[in-house]
Design an enzyme around this catalytic site. Structure first.
Site, PDB file in Angstrom:
ATOM      1  N   SER A  10      -7.813   2.682  -5.307  1.00  0.00           N
ATOM      2  CA  SER A  10      -7.083   3.855  -4.837  1.00  0.00           C
ATOM      3  C   SER A  10      -7.274   5.083  -5.714  1.00  0.00           C
ATOM      4  O   SER A  10      -7.269   4.999  -6.948  1.00  0.00           O
ATOM      5  CB  SER A  10      -5.593   3.543  -4.782  1.00  0.00           C
ATOM      6  OG  SER A  10      -4.856   4.729  -4.556  1.00  0.00           O
ATOM      7  N   SER A  67       0.792  -1.231   0.000  1.00  0.00           N
ATOM      8  CA  SER A  67       0.000   0.000   0.000  1.00  0.00           C
ATOM      9  C   SER A  67       0.828   1.287   0.000  1.00  0.00           C
ATOM     10  O   SER A  67       0.265   2.365   0.090  1.00  0.00           O
ATOM     11  CB  SER A  67      -0.934  -0.006   1.212  1.00  0.00           C
ATOM     12  OG  SER A  67      -0.166  -0.109   2.390  1.00  0.00           O
ATOM     13  N   GLU A  98      -5.112   7.106  -6.234  1.00  0.00           N
ATOM     14  CA  GLU A  98      -3.855   7.327  -6.968  1.00  0.00           C
ATOM     15  C   GLU A  98      -4.015   7.059  -8.462  1.00  0.00           C
ATOM     16  O   GLU A  98      -3.191   7.493  -9.254  1.00  0.00           O
ATOM     17  CB  GLU A  98      -2.747   6.445  -6.391  1.00  0.00           C
ATOM     18  CG  GLU A  98      -2.235   6.919  -5.036  1.00  0.00           C
ATOM     19  CD  GLU A  98      -1.417   8.205  -5.100  1.00  0.00           C
ATOM     20  OE1 GLU A  98      -0.726   8.436  -6.105  1.00  0.00           O
ATOM     21  OE2 GLU A  98      -1.488   8.981  -4.137  1.00  0.00           O
ATOM     22  N   THR A 118       0.923  11.143   7.543  1.00  0.00           N
ATOM     23  CA  THR A 118       0.107  11.568   8.696  1.00  0.00           C
ATOM     24  C   THR A 118       0.581  10.884   9.991  1.00  0.00           C
ATOM     25  O   THR A 118       0.678  11.529  11.029  1.00  0.00           O
ATOM     26  CB  THR A 118      -1.379  11.227   8.453  1.00  0.00           C
ATOM     27  OG1 THR A 118      -1.454   9.840   8.105  1.00  0.00           O
ATOM     28  CG2 THR A 118      -1.967  12.063   7.348  1.00  0.00           C
ATOM     29  N   LYS A 139       3.551   9.718  10.437  1.00  0.00           N
ATOM     30  CA  LYS A 139       4.898  10.231  10.712  1.00  0.00           C
ATOM     31  C   LYS A 139       4.816  11.584  11.430  1.00  0.00           C
ATOM     32  O   LYS A 139       5.560  11.843  12.388  1.00  0.00           O
ATOM     33  CB  LYS A 139       5.659  10.374   9.378  1.00  0.00           C
ATOM     34  CG  LYS A 139       7.091  10.809   9.524  1.00  0.00           C
ATOM     35  CD  LYS A 139       7.808  10.675   8.187  1.00  0.00           C
ATOM     36  CE  LYS A 139       9.192  11.312   8.219  1.00  0.00           C
ATOM     37  NZ  LYS A 139       9.887  11.179   6.925  1.00  0.00           N
ATOM     38  N   TYR A 157       2.553   1.773  -8.039  1.00  0.00           N
ATOM     39  CA  TYR A 157       1.406   1.483  -7.157  1.00  0.00           C
ATOM     40  C   TYR A 157       0.096   1.844  -7.863  1.00  0.00           C
ATOM     41  O   TYR A 157      -0.846   1.046  -7.912  1.00  0.00           O
ATOM     42  CB  TYR A 157       1.540   2.292  -5.858  1.00  0.00           C
ATOM     43  CG  TYR A 157       0.303   2.235  -4.999  1.00  0.00           C
ATOM     44  CD1 TYR A 157       0.085   1.165  -4.141  1.00  0.00           C
ATOM     45  CD2 TYR A 157      -0.671   3.242  -5.073  1.00  0.00           C
ATOM     46  CE1 TYR A 157      -1.070   1.099  -3.370  1.00  0.00           C
ATOM     47  CE2 TYR A 157      -1.825   3.182  -4.306  1.00  0.00           C
ATOM     48  CZ  TYR A 157      -2.008   2.109  -3.465  1.00  0.00           C
ATOM     49  OH  TYR A 157      -3.158   2.037  -2.706  1.00  0.00           O
TER      50      TYR A 157
HETATM   51  P1  GDP Z   1      -0.087   8.437  -0.261  1.00  0.00           P
HETATM   52  O1  GDP Z   1      -0.992   9.589  -0.601  1.00  0.00           O
HETATM   53  O2  GDP Z   1      -0.795   7.127  -0.296  1.00  0.00           O
HETATM   54  O3  GDP Z   1       1.167   8.430  -1.051  1.00  0.00           O
HETATM   55  O4  GDP Z   1       0.252   8.620   1.296  1.00  0.00           O
HETATM   56  P2  GDP Z   1       1.540   9.179   2.053  1.00  0.00           P
HETATM   57  O5  GDP Z   1       1.073   9.554   3.412  1.00  0.00           O
HETATM   58  O6  GDP Z   1       2.660   8.206   1.981  1.00  0.00           O
HETATM   59  O7  GDP Z   1       1.988  10.473   1.250  1.00  0.00           O
HETATM   60  C1  GDP Z   1       1.141  11.590   1.082  1.00  0.00           C
HETATM   61  C2  GDP Z   1       1.942  12.729   0.490  1.00  0.00           C
HETATM   62  O8  GDP Z   1       2.839  13.236   1.482  1.00  0.00           O
HETATM   63  C3  GDP Z   1       2.802  12.354  -0.724  1.00  0.00           C
HETATM   64  O9  GDP Z   1       2.608  13.317  -1.734  1.00  0.00           O
HETATM   65  C4  GDP Z   1       4.231  12.411  -0.193  1.00  0.00           C
HETATM   66  O10 GDP Z   1       5.202  12.789  -1.160  1.00  0.00           O
HETATM   67  C5  GDP Z   1       4.090  13.500   0.874  1.00  0.00           C
HETATM   68  N1  GDP Z   1       5.155  13.432   1.889  1.00  0.00           N
HETATM   69  C6  GDP Z   1       5.951  14.467   2.273  1.00  0.00           C
HETATM   70  N2  GDP Z   1       6.846  14.070   3.173  1.00  0.00           N
HETATM   71  C7  GDP Z   1       6.628  12.745   3.383  1.00  0.00           C
HETATM   72  C8  GDP Z   1       7.251  11.776   4.230  1.00  0.00           C
HETATM   73  O11 GDP Z   1       8.206  12.048   4.955  1.00  0.00           O
HETATM   74  N3  GDP Z   1       6.745  10.497   4.184  1.00  0.00           N
HETATM   75  C9  GDP Z   1       5.685  10.158   3.387  1.00  0.00           C
HETATM   76  N4  GDP Z   1       5.206   8.906   3.404  1.00  0.00           N
HETATM   77  N5  GDP Z   1       5.089  11.066   2.562  1.00  0.00           N
HETATM   78  C10 GDP Z   1       5.559  12.335   2.567  1.00  0.00           C
END
Ligand code: GDP
Length: 337
Positions: free
Chosen positions: A136, A93, A138, A201, A203, A160
């Protein structure tokens, strides 16, 4: 007789929340995972024990180790469990990670879907199970439409996204060719207390908690220039149930319709502990993706009007709950499951 549900990927965020909801509604739930280690079984039971008695869990929950990448194993699983409903949530995921492991991502997300659909098609049961794929948003990653709906143009921008789009197309093919009750819930981002730091989120919630407790001095992120339609996983899981209990099989967008920037999220999260995110957040190219999805906002009008879905939770409240939960996790008084 109690309804039987099969949830693939039961130990993930949505799998756990869905299992709890189905057990509450009297279902017998069979949940799969690639590895049913003692710690995984404990994780699932620990989560459910917060809402259900041990007796209920023993009677209504079965955990099964199963590789959905093996067509025969998938067939055997469907024949043995004979579910009324299948919720296919298992998969790889993480969008960013899919650039590093594209083959595994395709297998986990697409091959598994095909194996399950084939198993359902070949099933000789009088009542074929209803099938739901966790799709998704995406798939619309590169679209410039302001609000994305079921009829928006597909524009996948990562392995993905491509794997999820292929899986969705397979669901559509099987629905039309074999008249299966098979649907895709096109899920926009959705969060909960179970969200791990692999996602931005989780993180941020963890980072804020650690900074507030003096365990860290800063939070390092990647691209801050993005926005999402961040909903609540509980509302999302309810949408899945509605989609599978509809009179016709159809695909539905599941989204709140409200866009928030990542800096809105940071603002709300740091405010919970009385801090200003500008003082703590740094960026590093380490967390950038080869291509990113700048903005995703969904239009769930179809789900609202046809099935009466209504998301209940509110963004600021959800962020606050996530941060408060991570404060407990970091203090050692709660765990992420
Ligand atoms: P996604 O929408 O399924 O890719 O969920 P994520 O939470 O992994 O990422 C959401 C967005 O946050 C993406 O556009 C990432 O590039 C951005 N992002 C910015 N900083 C970070 C980071 O430190 N970790 C992750 N996972 N995403 C980040």
């Amino acid at each position: 007789m109690a309804k039987v549900a099969l949830i693939t990927g039961i130990s993930g965020q949505d799998g756990l929340i869905l299992a709890e909801r189905l057990i509450r509604n009297g279902y017998v739930v069979h949940g799969t995972s690639r590895h049913c280690s003692t710690s995984l079984v404990q994780k699932v039971r620990n989560f459910l024990i917060q809402q259900h008695s041990t007796e209920e869990i023993d009677q209504q929950l079965r955990l099964i180790e199963s590789s959905l990448l093996n067509a025969e194993a998938a067939k055997k699983l469907i024949d043995e469990v004979a579910p009324d409903e299948i919720y296919h949530l298992a998969g790889q995921s993480r969008v960013g990670r899919s650039f590093e492991i594209p083959v595994e991502t395709f297998e986990a997300n697409t091959q598994s879907t095909l194996n399950l659909l084939e198993a359902v098609r070949k099933s000789t049961s009088d009542h074929k199970p209803r099938f739901l794929l966790a799709g998704s948003a995406e798939i619309f990653g590169g679209s410039d439409e302001a609000l994305l709906s079921e009829t928006s143009r597909y524009a996948p921008r990562s392995p993905y996204a491509a794997s999820k789009l292929s899986a969705q197309m397979l669901v559509e093919t099987y629905r039309e060719s074999y008249k299966l009750f098979a649907c895709t819930a096109i899920l926009f981002n959705h969060e909960s207390l179970l969200r791990t730091p692999e996602f931005v989120t989780g993180k941020i919630a963890q980072g804020v908690a650690r900074i507030a407790l003096g365990l860290d001095q800063k939070l390092v992120l990647g691209n801050l220039n993005i926005g999402r339609d961040w909903g609540d996983a509980s509302d999302t899981v309810e949408a899945m149930r509605l989609i599978l209990s509809a009179s016709h099989p159809e695909d539905f967008v599941v989204a709140t319709g409200t866009w928030r920037s990542l800096t809105d999220f940071l603002d709300a999260a740091f405010r919970v502990v009385g801090l200003n995110w500008h003082d703590y957040v740094e960026t590093s190219s380490e967390f950038l993706r080869p291509v990113d999805t700048p903005r995703l906002v969904g239009d769930a009008s179809k789900l609202r009007s046809k099935l009466g879905w209504k998301p209940r939770s509110e963004f600021t409240e959800m962020v606050e709950q996530m941060v408060r939960h991570y404060l407990q996790v970091e203090r050692g008084t709660a765990s992420i499951e």
